[in-house]
Every structure is written in structure tokens, then in C-alpha cells.
Write a protein that holds these residues in place. Structure first.
Motif, short mmCIF file in Angstrom:
data_model
loop_
_atom_site.label_atom_id
_atom_site.label_comp_id
_atom_site.label_asym_id
_atom_site.label_seq_id
_atom_site.Cartn_x
_atom_site.Cartn_y
_atom_site.Cartn_z
N ALA A 141 99.55 59.52 42.80
CA ALA A 141 98.59 60.02 43.87
C ALA A 141 98.77 58.99 44.84
N ASP A 142 98.11 58.26 45.21
CA ASP A 142 97.92 56.76 46.20
C ASP A 142 99.45 56.94 46.41
N LEU A 143 100.50 56.33 45.86
CA LEU A 143 101.92 56.46 46.59
C LEU A 143 102.09 57.86 47.11
N ASP A 144 101.36 58.75 47.22
CA ASP A 144 102.05 60.27 47.42
C ASP A 144 103.36 60.81 46.86
N LEU A 145 102.92 60.72 44.88
CA LEU A 145 104.00 60.91 44.43
C LEU A 145 103.31 61.92 43.23
N THR A 146 104.48 63.68 43.01
CA THR A 146 104.04 64.10 42.39
C THR A 146 103.92 64.29 41.12
N ILE A 147 103.67 64.41 40.01
CA ILE A 147 103.90 64.51 38.10
C ILE A 147 104.25 65.84 38.23
N GLU A 148 106.07 65.69 38.19
CA GLU A 148 106.20 67.46 37.63
C GLU A 148 105.82 67.66 36.46
N ARG A 149 106.17 66.43 34.71
CA ARG A 149 105.50 67.06 34.35
C ARG A 149 105.55 65.86 32.99
N MET A 150 104.63 65.73 32.09
CA MET A 150 103.98 64.68 31.64
C MET A 150 104.90 65.39 30.46
N ARG A 151 105.15 64.48 28.97
CA ARG A 151 105.40 64.39 27.40
C ARG A 151 104.20 63.78 27.44
N ALA A 152 103.27 64.01 26.34
CA ALA A 152 102.19 63.68 25.40
C ALA A 152 103.04 63.28 24.21
N LEU A 153 102.49 61.76 24.22
CA LEU A 153 103.78 61.49 22.31
C LEU A 153 102.61 61.63 21.62
N THR A 154 103.15 60.94 20.39
CA THR A 154 102.21 60.74 19.41
C THR A 154 103.07 58.99 18.88
N SER A 155 102.05 58.14 18.59
CA SER A 155 102.71 56.82 18.24
C SER A 155 104.30 56.63 18.34
N ALA A 156 104.70 57.46 17.08
CA ALA A 156 106.00 57.56 16.56
C ALA A 156 107.06 58.32 17.98
N GLY A 157 106.78 59.27 18.99
CA GLY A 157 107.30 59.62 19.88
C GLY A 157 107.41 61.22 19.38
N ASP A 158 106.40 61.33 18.81
CA ASP A 158 106.98 62.67 19.05
C ASP A 158 105.72 63.94 19.66
N PRO A 159 106.29 64.88 20.28
CA PRO A 159 105.29 65.56 21.05
C PRO A 159 103.98 66.04 20.08
N ILE A 160 102.40 65.86 20.71
CA ILE A 160 101.52 66.11 20.31
C ILE A 160 101.09 67.25 20.46
N PRO A 161 100.22 68.14 18.92
CA PRO A 161 99.97 69.66 19.06
C PRO A 161 99.74 70.12 20.40
N ALA A 162 100.45 71.06 20.72
CA ALA A 162 100.31 71.51 22.48
C ALA A 162 98.17 71.19 22.43
N TRP A 163 97.65 72.17 21.67
CA TRP A 163 95.92 72.22 22.25
C TRP A 163 95.62 70.48 22.45
N ALA A 164 96.25 69.43 21.28
CA ALA A 164 95.33 68.09 22.16
C ALA A 164 96.30 67.79 23.52
N ALA A 165 97.48 68.17 24.01
CA ALA A 165 98.19 67.68 25.08
C ALA A 165 97.32 68.20 26.16
N ARG A 166 96.47 69.05 25.93
CA ARG A 166 95.64 69.34 27.30
C ARG A 166 94.70 68.18 27.70
N PHE A 167 94.52 67.09 26.78
CA PHE A 167 93.55 66.38 27.39
C PHE A 167 94.50 65.43 26.98
N PRO A 168 95.46 64.52 27.31
CA PRO A 168 96.31 63.43 27.17
C PRO A 168 95.85 62.25 27.07
N ASN A 169 94.56 62.23 28.56
CA ASN A 169 93.92 61.02 28.38
C ASN A 169 93.07 60.56 26.84
N LEU A 170 92.67 61.21 26.89
CA LEU A 170 91.89 61.22 25.37
C LEU A 170 92.79 60.68 24.10
#
Length: 199
Positions: free
Chosen positions: A158-187
Motif C-alpha cells: 500500500a505504501d508503494l501504491d501497489l494493489t494485491i490482485e491475488r493472494m495464495r495462502a500456502l502450506t509449508s509444502a506449497g499446497d493451498p491451505i483450506p479455504a476457511w483458513a485462507a481467510r486469515f492468512p496472517n495467522l
């Protein structure tokens, strides 16, 4: 075989585009994109071993440093500028991300999330810098010098005036995390991949 987190990056890239992969390691992603999406790919890699691996695959890669060499690239010269699992190892992440946004029409960045609950728990319960699959080094031996959380990265974008168009939340192995968990990517996301565009 390509890492699964690199597949998440590849899914964000349109066929037939021009791609610059910074910190491209042995060229696995560039090779995959050339074969499956016919991209015109270039790379920058710090290690000589990585450059040698790329050249052995027939890839156009030069030895360089994201902290010092990105200023030489003209604005808008690539459709995508990629920085995979490297931002936290740069000396000046803000400047590097700013250069990426200048060089590429879109930017893809992936990084380990220092806000993940396991990292928080390790700090709180043990009182030591954590060792996790995404942060496996001892504090005194890590190449990661600017660790950040998903929220930290969102603030920087945001400080650099960039828009995050998509974010993929991944496990340590690189797989997508469950949809319910992806709603809280920071945690709940051990690592993320973000597609960004300038405003």
C-alpha cells in the motif's frame, strides 16, 4: 520436478508473456514456464551454482544481485517480475519491490510468513527465535534478514501504491491451505504468493 509453491506462481502467469525471475535458483520455474506457457523468460541469480544450473537448462540467466542490479532494467520491460522466497533475504526490500513494480507490469512475490501461529507460539513458549519448515535456520546463520508478516507486506504494498490482485495462502509444502483458513492468512498461512499491480 518443480516445487509446488512455484506451481502457484506459474498459475498466475499468462501464456506467451515476458517474465523476469529474480533469484531464480536453478531455473526450475523459468524452465517450467517456457515449456508449459511458452513465456520469454529471463533470470537473475546471485549464486554461480544457480547460474550454471540455469545455463545447463538452456535458460537466459545472468549472475546478479536484486539489491544492486535491478536499477539497470528499463521500466515496463517485462509483463511479470517475480521474486520467489527472496524478499526476506534482500538488504532493502522496499527498494527491491519498488524496482520490481517499475520493471514489470505485474509483480509476483512469495515469502515465508513470520506471523504464522507456529512462529508466534515458538517465540512465546520457548523465548527463542523459531525454527519451522519455512524458517529452518538458526538466528545467527540465517540468510533471512528482513522477516515480515502478511500484514507487514500488505502495508508495504500500500505504501508503494501497489494493489494485491491475488493472494495464495500456502502450506509449508506449497499446497493451498483450506479455504476457511485462507481467510486469515496472517495467522494461518506458513507462506504466501501475491500478485501485485501498480495503480
Amino acid at each position: 520436478m518443480i516445487r509446488r509453491d512455484l506451481l502457484a506462481i506459474a498459475e498466475m502467469i499468462d501464456p506467451g508473456t515476458r517474465v523476469l525471475d529474480i533469484g531464480c535458483d536453478d531455473g526450475s520455474l523459468l524452465d517450467y514456464l517456457a515449456r508449459t506457457k511458452q513465456v520469454d523468460g529471463r533470470g537473475i541469480e546471485l549464486s554461480q551454482a544457480g547460474v550454471n544450473g540455469c545455463v545447463a537448462r538452456g535458460l537466459s540467466v545472468i549472475q546478479g544481485d536484486a539489491d544492486t542490479d535491478l536499477a539497470d532494467y528499463p521500466a515496463g520491460s517485462f509483463d511479470y517480475a517475480i521474486l520467489s522466497q527472496t524478499l526476506q533475504a534482500t538488504r532493502a526490500p522496499r527498494a527491491v519491490l519498488s524496482h520490481l513494480a517499475r520493471i514489470g507490469r505485474r509483480v509476483i512475490v512469495s515469502f515465508p510468513n513470520f506471523g504464522h501461529w507456529r512462529v508466534r507460539w515458538a517465540l512465546m513458549a520457548g523465548g527463542h527465535m523459531p525454527n519451522t519448515p519455512d524458517l529452518p535456520y538458526a538466528w545467527y546463520d540465517t540468510p533471512n534478514i528482513h522477516l515480515c508478516t502478511v500484514q507487514d507486506f500488505q502495508t508495504l504494498a500500500a505504501d508503494l501504491d501497489l494493489t494485491i490482485e491475488r493472494m495464495r495462502a500456502l502450506t509449508s509444502a506449497g499446497d493451498p491451505i483450506p479455504a476457511w483458513a485462507a481467510r486469515f492468512p496472517n495467522l494461518l498461512a506458513p507462506q504466501v504468493v501475491c500478485l501485485l499491480k501498480g495503480r
